[in-house]
Design a protein around this motif. Structure first.
Motif, PDB file in Angstrom:
ATOM      1  N   GLU A  82       0.817  -1.218   0.000  1.00 50.23           N
ATOM      2  CA  GLU A  82       0.000   0.000   0.000  1.00 50.23           C
ATOM      3  C   GLU A  82       0.849   1.265   0.000  1.00 50.23           C
ATOM      4  O   GLU A  82       0.500   2.262  -0.641  1.00 50.23           O
ATOM      5  CB  GLU A  82      -0.932  -0.022   1.214  1.00 50.23           C
ATOM      6  N   ASN A  83       1.961   1.260   0.752  1.00 47.79           N
ATOM      7  CA  ASN A  83       2.827   2.449   0.784  1.00 47.79           C
ATOM      8  C   ASN A  83       3.392   2.765  -0.598  1.00 47.79           C
ATOM      9  O   ASN A  83       3.385   3.913  -1.051  1.00 47.79           O
ATOM     10  CB  ASN A  83       3.966   2.246   1.776  1.00 47.79           C
ATOM     11  N   LEU A  84       3.870   1.733  -1.282  1.00 44.62           N
ATOM     12  CA  LEU A  84       4.438   1.941  -2.619  1.00 44.62           C
ATOM     13  C   LEU A  84       3.358   2.368  -3.601  1.00 44.62           C
ATOM     14  O   LEU A  84       3.583   3.227  -4.471  1.00 44.62           O
ATOM     15  CB  LEU A  84       5.116   0.657  -3.101  1.00 44.62           C
ATOM     16  N   PHE A  85       2.171   1.763  -3.443  1.00 43.21           N
ATOM     17  CA  PHE A  85       1.049   2.161  -4.295  1.00 43.21           C
ATOM     18  C   PHE A  85       0.745   3.651  -4.119  1.00 43.21           C
ATOM     19  O   PHE A  85       0.519   4.383  -5.099  1.00 43.21           O
ATOM     20  CB  PHE A  85      -0.191   1.333  -3.955  1.00 43.21           C
ATOM     21  N   GLY A  86       0.741   4.122  -2.850  1.00 38.95           N
ATOM     22  CA  GLY A  86       0.457   5.531  -2.593  1.00 38.95           C
ATOM     23  C   GLY A  86       1.484   6.452  -3.221  1.00 38.95           C
ATOM     24  O   GLY A  86       1.137   7.512  -3.782  1.00 38.95           O
ATOM     25  N   VAL A  87       2.745   6.060  -3.163  1.00 39.85           N
ATOM     26  CA  VAL A  87       3.810   6.874  -3.778  1.00 39.85           C
ATOM     27  C   VAL A  87       3.593   6.997  -5.286  1.00 39.85           C
ATOM     28  O   VAL A  87       3.634   8.094  -5.853  1.00 39.85           O
ATOM     29  CB  VAL A  87       5.191   6.252  -3.479  1.00 39.85           C
ATOM     30  N   TYR A  88       3.360   5.845  -5.936  1.00 40.32           N
ATOM     31  CA  TYR A  88       3.132   5.865  -7.388  1.00 40.32           C
ATOM     32  C   TYR A  88       1.886   6.704  -7.724  1.00 40.32           C
ATOM     33  O   TYR A  88       1.886   7.500  -8.672  1.00 40.32           O
ATOM     34  CB  TYR A  88       2.929   4.442  -7.921  1.00 40.32           C
ATOM     35  N   TYR A  89       0.841   6.511  -6.949  1.00 39.38           N
ATOM     36  CA  TYR A  89      -0.420   7.197  -7.248  1.00 39.38           C
ATOM     37  C   TYR A  89      -0.254   8.715  -7.181  1.00 39.38           C
ATOM     38  O   TYR A  89      -0.686   9.450  -8.090  1.00 39.38           O
ATOM     39  CB  TYR A  89      -1.510   6.739  -6.269  1.00 39.38           C
ATOM     40  N   HIS A  90       0.375   9.207  -6.103  1.00 42.05           N
ATOM     41  CA  HIS A  90       0.530  10.652  -5.943  1.00 42.05           C
ATOM     42  C   HIS A  90       1.462  11.240  -7.002  1.00 42.05           C
ATOM     43  O   HIS A  90       1.229  12.361  -7.487  1.00 42.05           O
ATOM     44  CB  HIS A  90       1.038  10.959  -4.532  1.00 42.05           C
ATOM     45  N   GLN A  91       2.490  10.492  -7.389  1.00 40.65           N
ATOM     46  CA  GLN A  91       3.392  10.982  -8.435  1.00 40.65           C
ATOM     47  C   GLN A  91       2.667  11.070  -9.782  1.00 40.65           C
ATOM     48  O   GLN A  91       2.833  12.050 -10.524  1.00 40.65           O
ATOM     49  CB  GLN A  91       4.619  10.074  -8.545  1.00 40.65           C
ATOM     50  N   LEU A  92       1.884  10.049 -10.073  1.00 38.57           N
ATOM     51  CA  LEU A  92       1.132  10.066 -11.329  1.00 38.57           C
ATOM     52  C   LEU A  92       0.068  11.170 -11.314  1.00 38.57           C
ATOM     53  O   LEU A  92      -0.173  11.834 -12.332  1.00 38.57           O
ATOM     54  CB  LEU A  92       0.460   8.706 -11.558  1.00 38.57           C
ATOM     55  N   GLU A  93      -0.562  11.372 -10.162  1.00 37.63           N
ATOM     56  CA  GLU A  93      -1.571  12.434 -10.032  1.00 37.63           C
ATOM     57  C   GLU A  93      -0.936  13.806 -10.241  1.00 37.63           C
ATOM     58  O   GLU A  93      -1.510  14.680 -10.917  1.00 37.63           O
ATOM     59  CB  GLU A  93      -2.231  12.353  -8.664  1.00 37.63           C
ATOM     60  N   LYS A  94       0.240  13.994  -9.677  1.00 34.86           N
ATOM     61  CA  LYS A  94       0.949  15.268  -9.821  1.00 34.86           C
ATOM     62  C   LYS A  94       1.290  15.539 -11.287  1.00 34.86           C
ATOM     63  O   LYS A  94       1.096  16.640 -11.811  1.00 34.86           O
ATOM     64  CB  LYS A  94       2.220  15.247  -8.970  1.00 34.86           C
ATOM     65  N   LEU A  95       1.805  14.496 -11.979  1.00 41.70           N
ATOM     66  CA  LEU A  95       2.147  14.652 -13.393  1.00 41.70           C
ATOM     67  C   LEU A  95       0.913  14.960 -14.231  1.00 41.70           C
ATOM     68  O   LEU A  95       0.954  15.764 -15.169  1.00 41.70           O
ATOM     69  CB  LEU A  95       2.826  13.366 -13.916  1.00 41.70           C
ATOM     70  N   ALA A  96      -0.209  14.302 -13.887  1.00 42.16           N
ATOM     71  CA  ALA A  96      -1.450  14.541 -14.626  1.00 42.16           C
ATOM     72  C   ALA A  96      -1.930  15.973 -14.439  1.00 42.16           C
ATOM     73  O   ALA A  96      -2.385  16.626 -15.394  1.00 42.16           O
ATOM     74  CB  ALA A  96      -2.525  13.546 -14.176  1.00 42.16           C
ATOM     75  N   ASN A  97      -1.833  16.483 -13.217  1.00 41.99           N
ATOM     76  CA  ASN A  97      -2.250  17.872 -12.949  1.00 41.99           C
ATOM     77  C   ASN A  97      -1.379  18.875 -13.695  1.00 41.99           C
ATOM     78  O   ASN A  97      -1.865  19.860 -14.252  1.00 41.99           O
ATOM     79  CB  ASN A  97      -2.207  18.154 -11.443  1.00 41.99           C
TER      80      ASN A  97
END
Length: 292
Positions: A82-97
């Motif tokens: 879950e921790n690694l998933f959260g890191v990937y998710y927030h990085q991808l969200e930031k790039l999308a924004n």
């Protein structure tokens, strides 16, 4: 025994825990060209799978696809980091924004990133399932090999017929050859008579030159060698192993003798027979491309 390089084999395993499917397709190729598609759980077994393909199929363009699925009632053997998933998710969200990209697939992409889904199968579990998978692969390989043998028997019948056709044309060349020699002698005598008159020709010298000329056009050795190559081709085709490359080399020798007969014949009838033999040889070469 002749084997085609075209083959197909399918094996399925369905028990309470897992579902396995192995599909193998093969086409002609000079070497073994394998495309291996394995589930992630067995990615480390690719080399072993390639060795299995090489041992059984020898050569050809091979595609093997393995599907693997756990049954719904089987206990899950994976965990989510879950921790690694959260890191990937927030990085991808930031790039999308920052780029204004659509965010609909961010969850799916983050879940597919490396090491997010962790396989918790024990070594014993994996070995047991690999044993089942290797048995399925061997079963699919056996079916593919049987398919190749079946296809090869059809190719064998065609090749034998083509060789027999060449032999038939060679027999006609043998029948025509004595007539050809006599025809050449008559043509030369007529030319000499038209030019200077036979009464002005030294008959001994004329006979010597005539023999020399006819010997240069002699095709006896070529006919014997061609017959030998045809017999050898039929002998190899009956051997226990499929020997497509060897048959290819023999067909080259057959072509060489046919071409020499054509170039030395100096006879319209034999030239037509040579053309017919070449047509049959081209059919042989085309079929040999698909023989193991």
């Amino acid at each position: 025994m002749i084997k085609s390089m075209t083959g197909y084999g399918l094996s399925k395993l369905d028990d309470k825990q897992i579902g396995l499917s192995v599909e193998i397709k093969t086409l002609n190729s000079k070497f073994l060209d394998a495309i291996v598609k394995l589930p992630r759980e067995f990615s480390d077994k690719e080399l072993e799978v390639r060795n299995m393909l090489s041992d059984k199929l020898i050569r050809g363009k091979v595609s093997i696809t393995v599907t693997y699925a756990k049954k719904e009632d089987a206990s899950p053997k994976v965990a989510i980091n879950e921790n690694l998933f959260g890191v990937y998710y927030h990085q991808l969200e930031k790039l999308a924004n920052e780029s204004g990209a659509n965010q609909n697939d961010i969850f799916k992409l983050a879940l597919q990133m490396p090491d997010v889904v962790v396989n918790e199968l024990s070594d014993e579990d994996l070995e047991e399932e690999w044993k089942l998978l290797s048995e399925s692969i061997n079963e699919a390989l056996g079916k593919c090999d049987a398919f190749r043998i079946s296809e090869g028997s059809v190719l064998k019948q065609k090749l034998v017929q083509y060789i027999q056709n060449i032999q038939s044309w060679l027999n006609k060349v043998n029948d025509q050859d004595p007539k050809r020699a006599e025809s050449i002698k008559e043509k030369i005598s007529q030319k000499m008579s038209d030019l200077i008159g036979l009464e002005n020709v030294d008959q001994n010298r004329f006979e010597q030159e005539l023999i020399y000329y006819i010997e240069k056009l002699d095709i006896s050795e070529e006919k014997v060698r061609l017959k030998s190559h045809l017999d050898y081709f039929l002998q190899v085709i009956e051997s226990d192993q499929s020997q497509g490359k060897k048959l290819g080399f023999i067909s080259q020798e057959i072509g060489r003798e046919i071409n020499t007969i054509g170039s030395k014949a100096n006879d319209a009838v034999i030239q037509r027979y040579v053309v017919s033999m070449k047509e049959e040889l081209e059919k042989i070469k085309e079929q040999l491309l698909n023989i193991l």
